[in-house]
Design a protein around this motif. Structure first.
Motif, PDB file in Angstrom:
ATOM      1  N   GLN A  79      -3.399  45.236  19.048  1.00 54.64           N
ATOM      2  CA  GLN A  79      -4.510  44.345  19.414  1.00 54.64           C
ATOM      3  C   GLN A  79      -4.092  42.881  19.365  1.00 54.64           C
ATOM      4  OE1 GLN A  79      -8.519  45.449  17.893  1.00 54.64           O
ATOM      5  NE2 GLN A  79      -7.452  47.114  16.856  1.00 54.64           N
ATOM      6  N   ARG A  80      -3.285  42.536  18.385  1.00 50.59           N
ATOM      7  CA  ARG A  80      -2.822  41.154  18.290  1.00 50.59           C
ATOM      8  C   ARG A  80      -1.894  40.804  19.451  1.00 50.59           C
ATOM      9  NH1 ARG A  80      -2.748  37.273  14.230  1.00 50.59           N
ATOM     10  NH2 ARG A  80      -1.066  35.746  14.397  1.00 50.59           N
ATOM     11  N   LYS A  81      -1.017  41.738  19.825  1.00 47.13           N
ATOM     12  CA  LYS A  81      -0.065  41.498  20.910  1.00 47.13           C
ATOM     13  C   LYS A  81      -0.791  41.249  22.227  1.00 47.13           C
ATOM     14  CE  LYS A  81       3.921  43.598  23.238  1.00 47.13           C
ATOM     15  NZ  LYS A  81       4.807  44.799  23.308  1.00 47.13           N
ATOM     16  N   VAL A  82      -1.820  42.031  22.520  1.00 43.26           N
ATOM     17  CA  VAL A  82      -2.574  41.848  23.755  1.00 43.26           C
ATOM     18  C   VAL A  82      -3.398  40.558  23.694  1.00 43.26           C
ATOM     19  CG1 VAL A  82      -4.365  42.803  25.251  1.00 43.26           C
ATOM     20  CG2 VAL A  82      -2.675  44.324  24.210  1.00 43.26           C
ATOM     21  N   SER A  83      -3.984  40.279  22.535  1.00 44.20           N
ATOM     22  CA  SER A  83      -4.868  39.120  22.393  1.00 44.20           C
ATOM     23  C   SER A  83      -4.131  37.806  22.528  1.00 44.20           C
ATOM     24  CB  SER A  83      -5.560  39.153  21.022  1.00 44.20           C
ATOM     25  OG  SER A  83      -6.277  40.343  20.847  1.00 44.20           O
ATOM     26  N   ILE A  84      -2.906  37.747  22.039  1.00 43.32           N
ATOM     27  CA  ILE A  84      -2.199  36.468  21.934  1.00 43.32           C
ATOM     28  C   ILE A  84      -1.949  35.829  23.300  1.00 43.32           C
ATOM     29  CG2 ILE A  84       0.237  37.203  22.037  1.00 43.32           C
ATOM     30  CD1 ILE A  84       0.527  35.547  19.351  1.00 43.32           C
ATOM     31  N   HIS A  85      -1.977  36.654  24.363  1.00 45.70           N
ATOM     32  CA  HIS A  85      -1.768  36.118  25.713  1.00 45.70           C
ATOM     33  C   HIS A  85      -2.891  35.172  26.146  1.00 45.70           C
ATOM     34  CE1 HIS A  85       1.780  38.453  26.688  1.00 45.70           C
ATOM     35  NE2 HIS A  85       1.188  39.534  26.234  1.00 45.70           N
ATOM     36  N   GLU A  86      -4.051  35.304  25.505  1.00 40.60           N
ATOM     37  CA  GLU A  86      -5.189  34.481  25.887  1.00 40.60           C
ATOM     38  C   GLU A  86      -5.182  33.115  25.216  1.00 40.60           C
ATOM     39  OE1 GLU A  86      -7.770  34.980  28.160  1.00 40.60           O
ATOM     40  OE2 GLU A  86      -6.341  36.508  28.763  1.00 40.60           O
ATOM     41  N   PHE A  87      -4.139  32.800  24.440  1.00 36.75           N
ATOM     42  CA  PHE A  87      -4.157  31.564  23.673  1.00 36.75           C
ATOM     43  C   PHE A  87      -3.010  30.635  24.046  1.00 36.75           C
ATOM     44  CE2 PHE A  87      -6.503  34.740  21.333  1.00 36.75           C
ATOM     45  CZ  PHE A  87      -7.641  34.046  20.971  1.00 36.75           C
ATOM     46  N   ASN A  88      -2.567  30.688  25.311  1.00 37.21           N
ATOM     47  CA  ASN A  88      -1.559  29.745  25.784  1.00 37.21           C
ATOM     48  C   ASN A  88      -2.245  28.448  26.224  1.00 37.21           C
ATOM     49  OD1 ASN A  88      -2.495  30.132  28.529  1.00 37.21           O
ATOM     50  ND2 ASN A  88      -1.382  32.066  28.522  1.00 37.21           N
ATOM     51  N   THR A  89      -1.433  27.435  26.555  1.00 34.89           N
ATOM     52  CA  THR A  89      -1.994  26.120  26.901  1.00 34.89           C
ATOM     53  C   THR A  89      -2.932  26.191  28.101  1.00 34.89           C
ATOM     54  OG1 THR A  89      -0.037  25.029  26.022  1.00 34.89           O
ATOM     55  CG2 THR A  89      -1.416  23.746  27.521  1.00 34.89           C
ATOM     56  N   LYS A  90      -2.552  26.985  29.106  1.00 39.37           N
ATOM     57  CA  LYS A  90      -3.383  27.113  30.299  1.00 39.37           C
ATOM     58  C   LYS A  90      -4.756  27.681  29.948  1.00 39.37           C
ATOM     59  CE  LYS A  90      -3.505  29.361  34.851  1.00 39.37           C
ATOM     60  NZ  LYS A  90      -2.797  30.283  35.763  1.00 39.37           N
ATOM     61  N   SER A  91      -4.776  28.722  29.113  1.00 41.95           N
ATOM     62  CA  SER A  91      -6.042  29.338  28.723  1.00 41.95           C
ATOM     63  C   SER A  91      -6.881  28.399  27.870  1.00 41.95           C
ATOM     64  CB  SER A  91      -5.774  30.636  27.948  1.00 41.95           C
ATOM     65  OG  SER A  91      -5.166  31.598  28.773  1.00 41.95           O
ATOM     66  N   LEU A  92      -6.223  27.645  26.978  1.00 46.80           N
ATOM     67  CA  LEU A  92      -6.954  26.709  26.119  1.00 46.80           C
ATOM     68  C   LEU A  92      -7.586  25.593  26.939  1.00 46.80           C
ATOM     69  CD1 LEU A  92      -4.467  26.456  23.112  1.00 46.80           C
ATOM     70  CD2 LEU A  92      -6.676  27.613  23.153  1.00 46.80           C
ATOM     71  N   ASP A 223      -8.728  37.490  34.114  1.00 46.80           N
ATOM     72  CA  ASP A 223      -9.124  36.172  33.644  1.00 46.80           C
ATOM     73  C   ASP A 223      -9.668  36.166  32.225  1.00 46.80           C
ATOM     74  OD1 ASP A 223      -8.478  35.069  36.113  1.00 46.80           O
ATOM     75  OD2 ASP A 223     -10.464  35.505  36.928  1.00 46.80           O
ATOM     76  N   ASP A 224      -9.797  37.314  31.595  1.00 47.18           N
ATOM     77  CA  ASP A 224     -10.375  37.326  30.259  1.00 47.18           C
ATOM     78  C   ASP A 224      -9.720  38.398  29.400  1.00 47.18           C
ATOM     79  OD1 ASP A 224     -11.998  39.900  30.526  1.00 47.18           O
ATOM     80  OD2 ASP A 224     -12.774  38.724  32.196  1.00 47.18           O
ATOM     81  N   LEU A 225     -10.007  38.315  28.110  1.00 50.08           N
ATOM     82  CA  LEU A 225      -9.378  39.192  27.123  1.00 50.08           C
ATOM     83  C   LEU A 225      -9.741  40.654  27.325  1.00 50.08           C
ATOM     84  CD1 LEU A 225      -7.674  39.166  24.503  1.00 50.08           C
ATOM     85  CD2 LEU A 225      -9.819  38.985  23.243  1.00 50.08           C
ATOM     86  N   LEU A 226     -10.996  40.934  27.603  1.00 48.85           N
ATOM     87  CA  LEU A 226     -11.434  42.309  27.783  1.00 48.85           C
ATOM     88  C   LEU A 226     -10.723  42.969  28.950  1.00 48.85           C
ATOM     89  CD1 LEU A 226     -13.204  44.696  27.069  1.00 48.85           C
ATOM     90  CD2 LEU A 226     -15.092  43.627  28.326  1.00 48.85           C
ATOM     91  N   SER A 227     -10.533  42.242  30.040  1.00 48.18           N
ATOM     92  CA  SER A 227      -9.815  42.794  31.195  1.00 48.18           C
ATOM     93  C   SER A 227      -8.394  43.190  30.817  1.00 48.18           C
ATOM     94  CB  SER A 227      -9.784  41.761  32.331  1.00 48.18           C
ATOM     95  OG  SER A 227     -11.080  41.462  32.774  1.00 48.18           O
ATOM     96  N   ARG A 228      -7.754  42.377  29.984  1.00 48.75           N
ATOM     97  CA  ARG A 228      -6.385  42.687  29.541  1.00 48.75           C
ATOM     98  C   ARG A 228      -6.347  43.992  28.752  1.00 48.75           C
ATOM     99  NH1 ARG A 228      -2.517  38.850  30.174  1.00 48.75           N
ATOM    100  NH2 ARG A 228      -3.189  36.709  30.621  1.00 48.75           N
ATOM    101  N   PHE A 229      -7.300  44.171  27.851  1.00 45.85           N
ATOM    102  CA  PHE A 229      -7.326  45.406  27.063  1.00 45.85           C
ATOM    103  C   PHE A 229      -7.587  46.622  27.951  1.00 45.85           C
ATOM    104  CE2 PHE A 229      -7.865  42.761  23.231  1.00 45.85           C
ATOM    105  CZ  PHE A 229      -7.004  43.426  22.376  1.00 45.85           C
ATOM    106  N   LEU A 230      -8.509  46.496  28.872  1.00 42.05           N
ATOM    107  CA  LEU A 230      -8.831  47.620  29.748  1.00 42.05           C
ATOM    108  C   LEU A 230      -7.674  47.965  30.677  1.00 42.05           C
ATOM    109  CD1 LEU A 230     -12.536  46.746  30.646  1.00 42.05           C
ATOM    110  CD2 LEU A 230     -11.745  48.656  29.231  1.00 42.05           C
ATOM    111  N   SER A 231      -6.863  46.970  31.020  1.00 39.14           N
ATOM    112  CA  SER A 231      -5.720  47.227  31.899  1.00 39.14           C
ATOM    113  C   SER A 231      -4.471  47.658  31.142  1.00 39.14           C
ATOM    114  CB  SER A 231      -5.396  45.969  32.711  1.00 39.14           C
ATOM    115  OG  SER A 231      -4.955  44.924  31.867  1.00 39.14           O
ATOM    116  N   SER A 232      -4.564  47.703  29.798  1.00 40.11           N
ATOM    117  CA  SER A 232      -3.390  48.050  28.994  1.00 40.11           C
ATOM    118  C   SER A 232      -3.207  49.551  28.827  1.00 40.11           C
ATOM    119  CB  SER A 232      -3.495  47.393  27.614  1.00 40.11           C
ATOM    120  OG  SER A 232      -4.592  47.939  26.884  1.00 40.11           O
ATOM    121  N   GLY A 233      -4.109  50.325  29.436  1.00 46.50           N
ATOM    122  CA  GLY A 233      -3.948  51.774  29.391  1.00 46.50           C
ATOM    123  C   GLY A 233      -4.876  52.474  28.424  1.00 46.50           C
ATOM    124  N   HIS A 234      -5.696  51.734  27.695  1.00 46.14           N
ATOM    125  CA  HIS A 234      -6.604  52.354  26.727  1.00 46.14           C
ATOM    126  C   HIS A 234      -7.924  52.707  27.405  1.00 46.14           C
ATOM    127  CE1 HIS A 234      -4.613  52.129  22.769  1.00 46.14           C
ATOM    128  NE2 HIS A 234      -3.869  51.244  23.396  1.00 46.14           N
TER     129      HIS A 234
END
Length: 451
Positions: A79-92, A223-234
């Motif tokens: 969960q941390r690995k997937v989440s951390i992508h949302e905290f880069n400079t562009k996202s902030l 564009d959002d965190l939830l989309s990343r989790f849903l696309s990660s195969g879970h």
């Protein structure tokens, strides 16, 4: 247990090594520490020996499931690995300029202007929670709950979240371990209330997940965190729901808690408020974007750090030892024992912060750069000031939280004064710091300019 945080803080700070053992009924022992060396040992040096633990996980599982705040090991790492992508400079930058600024401009500031014009009393703690709830839902899930709309909807979801959090916390600190399990089996009392509240929260989260699944069909970028989790195969809906609830909790409670106490402290320190206003005015004239304006607000940043030193959003953090251990100060830890480090107490240690530790002084975080005639922020060791945790589990949303808080401070103070109607708020905590009964204030339009 109403003064549990303050009571344990008084005891731990009165001990020479800033550590003490508390013996609960039925043979339970818990270690409390405000010793930075111990905190570093727990959160970094011997990180793998200290987990959330089964007591915490079981107490909160009905509500948080296996979300990031209630998990250890590989589940937490994923969960941390997937989440951390949302905290880069562009996202902030996107978060500040498109989410926070929109919520601020379209909802919070108009609401405060209306309150000022009509001289109405508002619960600023509630308003800040509504603001944060809208923000986290928009940035994490691409969903706008409109909780801070002008009508201030009596949101059943918010009430359900509060109730679930409070009951789960009482499970965890109950002097009679396992009593709640009997009540749950019989579906009576608080356990019946919890079941109803959790059902409401999970149904809300499921609706978000199902809608998002439809939205991302055929898409290749997200564009959002939830989309990343849903696309990660879970594909396990319950697991994704757990993730949604955890991020709602992360975004809804921490920054409002910090800002609530910040605005109360500020009201009694006009010299600090004036210095912040000068910085706000200077930065707004130097930069074009909201993100650039707030990211380098040094004095405001120091003021928020100072406020969170005295009132950390999460005042206590408890771990469970997987194996026997010895802390750096010599305290013995037995397998299965609870070990609690105490950010609230750590902000009150005289030998760390000085004899004036009780004073709200942002300059303790600053140094003057003589040549440039401006402030320079002086950070503290994260194990001395673990407000955002530290080590492998350090809060990945730390920078996002600071940007959001500074944007709110700049937006509100530039236009309004927040005038508390309570002299000394009653401090309470159900995992996060709150004011009992809310934070009633009057909003006054700011007339004069600060040079």
């Amino acid at each position: 247990m109403k003064r549990y945080v303050q009571w344990t803080s008084d005891i731990v700070t009165s001990n020479p090594n800033l550590t003490f053992s508390l013996f609960w009924p039925f043979g339970q022992q818990e270690i409390f520490t405000a010793n930075a060396a111990n905190v570093e040992h727990i959160l970094k040096s011997n990180f793998h020996n200290y987990e959330k633990g089964e007591l915490f996980r079981s107490s909160f599982r009905d509500f948080l499931g296996d979300g990031i705040f209630n998990s250890d090991g590989e589940n937490w790492k994923f969960q941390r690995k997937v989440s951390i992508h949302e905290f880069n400079t562009k996202s902030l930058r996107k978060f500040v300029e498109h989410v926070v600024d929109t919520e601020l401009t379209d909802r919070l500031l108009p609401f405060l202007k209306n309150a000022a014009d009509n001289k109405t009393v508002v619960d600023f703690q509630d308003i800040l929670q509504r603001f944060a709830f809208d923000n986290i839902c928009k940035i994490a899930f691409g969903y706008d709950p409109e909780y801070l709309s002008p009508s201030l909807p009596h949101e059943k979801l918010a009430i359900a979240i509060e109730k679930a959090l409070k009951i789960c916390t009482m499970r965890f600190i109950n002097l009679i371990p396992g009593l709640w399990k009997t009540k749950r089996a019989l579906n009576i009392g608080t356990e019946k209330q919890l079941r109803i509240a959790v059902k409401q929260v999970r149904e809300f989260a499921k609706e978000i997940v199902r809608k998002k699944k439809q939205d991302i069909k055929g898409k290749e970028s997200y564009d959002d965190l939830l989309s990343r989790f849903l696309s990660s195969g879970h594909s396990d809906e319950n697991f994704v729901v757990d993730i949604v609830i955890s991020f709602i909790m992360a975004g809804r409670d921490s920054t409002p808690a910090a800002l609530t106490w910040f605005f109360w402290l500020l009201s009694d320190h006009p010299q600090v408020e004036n210095e912040i206003l000068r910085e706000i005015n200077r930065k707004s004239s130097e930069t074009a974007s909201a993100y650039d304006e707030v990211k380098d607000m040094v004095y405001t940043h120091a003021s928020l750090c100072e406020s969170m030193r005295l009132y950390p959003p999460v005042p206590l953090e408890t771990k469970a030892a997987l194996n026997d251990d010895v802390l750096p100060d010599g305290t013995k830890v037995n397998k299965g024992m609870k070990v609690t480090y105490h950010p609230y107490a750590m902000g009150r240690v005289e030998k760390v912060w000085g004899k004036d530790w009780a004073e709200f002084r942002p300059v303790r975080w600053l140094e003057r750069e003589a040549a440039a005639e401006k402030w320079r922020f002086v950070n503290r060791d994260v194990y001395t000031y673990p407000v955002f945790q530290a080590g492998p589990r350090i809060c990945i949303g730390k920078e996002m939280a600071f940007l959001q808080m500074k944007r709110v401070v700049a937006g509100v103070l530039r236009r309004f004064r927040v005038v508390p109607l309570v002299v000394e708020p009653v401090y309470i905590s159900d995992l996060t710091s709150k004011m009992k009964g809310g934070f009633p204030v009057r909003i006054e339009t700011r007339a004069e300019d600060i040079e």
